[in-house]
Design a protein around this motif. Structure first.
Motif, mmCIF file in Angstrom:
data_model
loop_
_atom_site.group_PDB
_atom_site.id
_atom_site.type_symbol
_atom_site.label_atom_id
_atom_site.label_comp_id
_atom_site.label_asym_id
_atom_site.label_seq_id
_atom_site.Cartn_x
_atom_site.Cartn_y
_atom_site.Cartn_z
ATOM 1 N N GLY A 15 0.354 -1.682 0.336
ATOM 2 C CA GLY A 15 0.073 0.077 0.107
ATOM 3 C C GLY A 15 1.081 1.035 0.573
ATOM 4 O O GLY A 15 1.711 1.623 -1.000
ATOM 5 N N ARG A 16 0.395 1.924 1.301
ATOM 6 C CA ARG A 16 1.644 3.655 0.852
ATOM 7 C C ARG A 16 2.443 3.342 1.855
ATOM 8 O O ARG A 16 3.497 3.860 1.134
ATOM 9 C CB ARG A 16 0.692 4.386 1.735
ATOM 10 N N PHE A 17 3.416 2.218 1.598
ATOM 11 C CA PHE A 17 4.783 1.743 2.433
ATOM 12 C C PHE A 17 5.333 1.370 0.978
ATOM 13 O O PHE A 17 6.860 1.515 0.831
ATOM 14 C CB PHE A 17 4.593 0.689 3.077
ATOM 15 N N THR A 18 4.661 1.367 -0.217
ATOM 16 C CA THR A 18 5.445 0.394 -1.303
ATOM 17 C C THR A 18 6.958 1.976 -2.120
ATOM 18 O O THR A 18 7.539 0.695 -2.225
ATOM 19 C CB THR A 18 4.380 0.370 -2.221
ATOM 20 N N LYS A 19 6.008 3.196 -1.720
ATOM 21 C CA LYS A 19 6.696 3.968 -3.233
ATOM 22 C C LYS A 19 8.126 3.870 -1.463
ATOM 23 O O LYS A 19 9.527 4.011 -2.409
ATOM 24 C CB LYS A 19 6.368 5.156 -2.682
ATOM 25 N N PRO A 20 8.325 4.493 -0.900
ATOM 26 C CA PRO A 20 9.424 4.241 0.342
ATOM 27 C C PRO A 20 10.015 3.201 0.341
ATOM 28 O O PRO A 20 11.578 3.124 0.457
ATOM 29 C CB PRO A 20 8.990 4.803 1.831
ATOM 30 N N LEU A 21 10.041 2.160 0.501
ATOM 31 C CA LEU A 21 10.553 0.948 -0.149
ATOM 32 C C LEU A 21 10.828 0.671 -1.104
ATOM 33 O O LEU A 21 12.367 0.464 -1.189
ATOM 34 C CB LEU A 21 9.593 -0.397 0.716
ATOM 35 N N LYS A 22 10.249 1.471 -2.310
ATOM 36 C CA LYS A 22 11.289 1.050 -3.341
ATOM 37 C C LYS A 22 12.270 1.838 -2.894
ATOM 38 O O LYS A 22 13.032 1.711 -4.001
ATOM 39 C CB LYS A 22 10.174 2.014 -4.570
ATOM 40 N N LEU A 24 14.094 3.095 -1.189
ATOM 41 C CA LEU A 24 15.411 2.809 -0.302
ATOM 42 C C LEU A 24 16.499 1.192 -1.009
ATOM 43 O O LEU A 24 17.356 1.017 -1.128
ATOM 44 C CB LEU A 24 14.868 1.340 1.045
ATOM 45 N N TYR A 25 14.953 1.031 -1.849
ATOM 46 C CA TYR A 25 15.966 -0.544 -2.049
ATOM 47 C C TYR A 25 16.372 0.064 -3.982
ATOM 48 O O TYR A 25 17.723 -0.193 -3.696
ATOM 49 C CB TYR A 25 14.645 -1.496 -3.047
ATOM 50 N N GLU A 26 16.237 1.050 -4.397
ATOM 51 C CA GLU A 26 17.144 1.768 -5.339
ATOM 52 C C GLU A 26 17.928 2.219 -4.811
ATOM 53 O O GLU A 26 19.266 2.665 -5.914
ATOM 54 C CB GLU A 26 16.062 2.677 -6.250
ATOM 55 N N ARG A 27 18.410 2.801 -3.960
ATOM 56 C CA ARG A 27 20.190 3.535 -3.543
ATOM 57 C C ARG A 27 20.602 2.360 -2.856
ATOM 58 O O ARG A 27 21.183 2.743 -3.067
ATOM 59 C CB ARG A 27 18.824 4.185 -2.154
ATOM 60 N N THR A 28 19.756 1.407 -2.305
ATOM 61 C CA THR A 28 20.879 0.421 -1.840
ATOM 62 C C THR A 28 21.350 -0.677 -1.980
ATOM 63 O O THR A 28 21.792 -1.793 -2.106
ATOM 64 C CB THR A 28 20.360 0.742 0.103
ATOM 65 N N LEU A 30 19.271 -3.455 -1.381
ATOM 66 C CA LEU A 30 19.356 -3.989 0.033
ATOM 67 C C LEU A 30 17.458 -4.650 -0.082
ATOM 68 O O LEU A 30 16.224 -3.390 -0.240
ATOM 69 C CB LEU A 30 19.165 -3.390 1.377
ATOM 70 N N PRO A 31 17.019 -5.773 -0.427
ATOM 71 C CA PRO A 31 16.039 -5.907 -0.595
ATOM 72 C C PRO A 31 15.096 -6.196 1.156
ATOM 73 O O PRO A 31 14.632 -7.848 1.018
ATOM 74 C CB PRO A 31 15.962 -7.019 -1.443
ATOM 75 N N VAL A 32 14.403 -5.772 1.268
ATOM 76 C CA VAL A 32 14.394 -5.226 2.604
ATOM 77 C C VAL A 32 12.169 -4.613 2.805
ATOM 78 O O VAL A 32 12.154 -3.582 1.900
ATOM 79 C CB VAL A 32 14.489 -3.466 3.164
#
Length: 99
Positions: A15-22, A24-28, A30-32
């Protein structure tokens, strides 16, 4: 083979947490993905009828036959839409066998 209440046992954040996790993944790289769950729901595994093999059948036809058999098991044994509270309730109250 189909396991009932498997999705109710664990939930992935979306849901709304998808964009921040994406981001974070693009920068690091790390599959978090935070997972909430480990709920003590009752898991039941159902085995369907054997799928007979026909030598004249192609691999895609066999895969489609297998997919349809799994969907039939899911439709027969899983209550939709999934509900964690209902799955927890099934864990603690006696379940009458359908078969």
């Amino acid at each position: 083979m189909f396991t009932q209440n498997l999705r109710e046992g664990y939930r992935a954040v979306g849901g709304r947490f998808t964009k921040p996790l994406k981001w974070l993944y693009e920068r690091t790289r790390l599959p978090v993905i935070p997972i909430n769950g480990g709920f003590p729901v009752k898991l039941r595994t159902y085995l369907g009828d054997p799928i007979t093999y026909d030598p004249n059948m192609t691999a895609t036809e066999l895969a489609e036959k297998t997919r349809m058999a799994i969907l039939a098991l899911r439709d027969r044994h899983q209550k939709l839409p999934g509900n964690i509270l209902r799955a927890l309730q099934e864990r603690f109250y006696k379940h009458q066998k359908d078969d």
